[in-house]
Enzyme design. Structure first.
Site, mmCIF file in Angstrom:
data_model
loop_
_atom_site.group_PDB
_atom_site.id
_atom_site.type_symbol
_atom_site.label_atom_id
_atom_site.label_comp_id
_atom_site.label_asym_id
_atom_site.label_seq_id
_atom_site.Cartn_x
_atom_site.Cartn_y
_atom_site.Cartn_z
ATOM 1 N N SER A 95 -3.288 -4.238 1.237
ATOM 2 C CA SER A 95 -3.500 -2.755 1.593
ATOM 3 C C SER A 95 -4.200 -2.259 2.669
ATOM 4 C CB SER A 95 -3.529 -2.056 0.277
ATOM 5 O OG SER A 95 -4.958 -2.409 -0.184
ATOM 6 N N LYS A 124 -7.066 6.177 -4.092
ATOM 7 C CA LYS A 124 -7.551 5.911 -2.862
ATOM 8 C C LYS A 124 -7.955 6.991 -2.116
ATOM 9 C CE LYS A 124 -6.005 0.927 -2.288
ATOM 10 N NZ LYS A 124 -5.171 0.133 -1.554
#
Length: 338
Positions: A235, A280
Site C-alpha cells: 500500500s 489511515k
C-alpha cells in the site's frame, strides 16, 4: 481465617479469568489506525538534496483479537474486526503471512523506483528471473509440491518471467491438466510435475493454488536504497514513488507541505486500492498531514477515495483528500501546488 481464604480464592479465580481473557485468542483480527511516518528516513537516493515538506506513508495496526480488543471494536468506530479467513490464506501461518506481505512490499518498492526514474528521465535497468511463490492454498495441488519462496523459471519447458503470462497459461487449462515446472529452491534447480484442481469456492475454475509475484532485479543511476524494515504490504507504493522522484529532482515536489497518502502502484503507474483507508486517514491527520492522496478507482461508488472522504467528515478532520488514479495525476497535482 476461613473468610480470608475464601476472599483469596475468589481473587485468584478472578485473576485467572482476567489472564484468560487477555491470552485466549479469538478467530478474528483487530485493526486500528497506525502511524503516518515521513518517508525520507526510509529512502536514500545518492546525491539527493534535503527539501522542505514531507511525503508520509500511512499504516494500519493489526493484532490477533482477544476478548478485550473484540469488545473494543463494538465501542470504537476506528477499530475494525475481521475474520481470520479475510486476512489469511487457507493453511497460512503467521510466518507465511509475514513472508507474503514482505514480498508484496518488495514488489511495491520496485514499481515505485521504476515509475520515479522513468518520470525523472534517469537510468534504470530491469532484469527478470522467473516468478516467486508468495502463498499456497491448503488443499490445492501446490500445497504439498511447492514451497514459499520457490522461483518458477519454466512451465512445460517454456521460460516464464511474467506473472500475467503464467496466470494466462493456467487459466486456460481444465481441471486435471498436468504442468511440468522448473523451479529454483535455495539455489538448486528442481523439476516438479503437478496437476490443476478446481478451487473449492470456484468449482468452475481450476489452478494450482498459488499466489505469485515477479522476480526482478533493478539497477539504477543514481543508486537508490529503500529500507522498509519489517513493514509489509503493497500500500505504500504510490508514496514511495513520490518520495523517490522528489529526491531525484532539484525542485521540491512537496513545496513545504505535509503530504500523506496510500495506494498500490504497478510498473505502468496505475494506482490501486488498499485496505483500511478510513483508519489511515485518521493516522495521517493525527501526524499533521495537510493533504491525503486516495485511490479513486476510476470513480467507483465504494472507492477508497469516497471511503476516505466519509471518514474525514465523520472525524471532522482538517485534511484535503485528493482522488488519484495514476502516478502521473499525483505528480500533476503536486506541480501545481503553491
Amino acid at each position: 481465617m476461613e473468610k480470608r481464604i475464601r476472599i483469596l480464592n475468589v481473587l485468584l479465580v478472578f485473576g485467572i479469568i482476567l489472564v484468560l481473557l487477555v491470552f485466549i485468542p479469538l478467530p478474528y483480527y483487530v485493526t486500528k489506525p497506525g502511524l503516518a511516518e515521513p518517508l525520507r528516513p526510509y529512502v536514500k537516493v545518492e546525491g539527493a538534496n534535503k527539501d522542505k515538506g514531507e511525503f508520509m506513508m500511512t499504516t494500519v495496526s493489526m493484532s490477533k483479537a482477544n476478548i478485550y480488543s473484540y469488545i473494543g471494536t463494538l465501542v470504537n468506530s476506528d477499530h475494525h474486526l475481521y475474520k481470520t479467513d479475510e486476512i489469511m490464506v487457507k493453511g497460512e501461518s503467521n510466518e507465511d503471512y509475514q513472508f507474503r506481505q514482505l514480498r508484496y512490499m518488495e514488489e511495491s518498492k520496485q514499481a515505485a523506483i521504476i515509475n520515479a526514474y522513468k518520470q525523472a528521465g534517469k537510468h534504470y535497468q530491469v532484469t527478470k528471473n522467473g516468478i516467486i511463490i508468495v502463498s499456497i492454498i491448503k488443499g490445492m495441488p501446490a500445497f504439498d509440491a511447492l514451497k514459499l519462496g520457490d522461483v518458477i523459471t519454466k512451465i512445460n519447458k517454456r521460460e516464464v518471467d511474467s506473472a500475467k503470462e503464467f496466470t494466462t497459461i493456467l487459466s486456460s487449462a481444465k481441471a486435471g491438466t498436468r504442468f511440468n515446472l522448473q523451479i529454483n529452491r535455495n539455489g538448486k534447480t528442481k523439476n516438479v510435475s503437478i496437476k490443476t484442481k478446481p478451487f473449492q469456492n470456484e468449482p468452475n475454475r481450476a489452478g494450482l493454488g498459488v499466489s505469485i509475484v515477479e522476480n526482478i532485479k533493478l539497477s539504477t543511476n543514481p543508486k537508490v536504497k529503500i529500507n522498509s524494515e519489517e513493514i509489509g504490504g503493497p500500500s505504500a507504493g504510490l508514496m514511495f514513488a513520490l518520495e523517490i522522484y522528489d529526491q531525484l529532482e532539484k525542485e521540491s515536489l512537496a513545496k513545504g507541505h505535509e503530504i500523506a497518502g496510500t495506494g498500490t502502484i504497478d510498473n505502468k503507474g496505475m494506482v490501486g486500492p488498499i485496505g483500511g483507508i478510513s483508519q489511515k486517514i485518521v493516522a495521517a491527520s493525527k501526524s499533521g498531514a495537510e493533504i491525503f492522496f486516495a485511490p479513486y478507482e476510476n470513480g467507483k461508488k465504494d472507492s477508497n477515495y469516497n471511503e476516505a472522504v466519509k471518514s474525514a467528515r465523520a472525524h471532522h478532520l482538517k485534511i484535503k483528500v485528493i482522488p488519484i488514479n495514476s502516478y502521473h495525476q499525483a505528480i500533476a497535482y503536486l506541480e501545481k501546488l503553491k
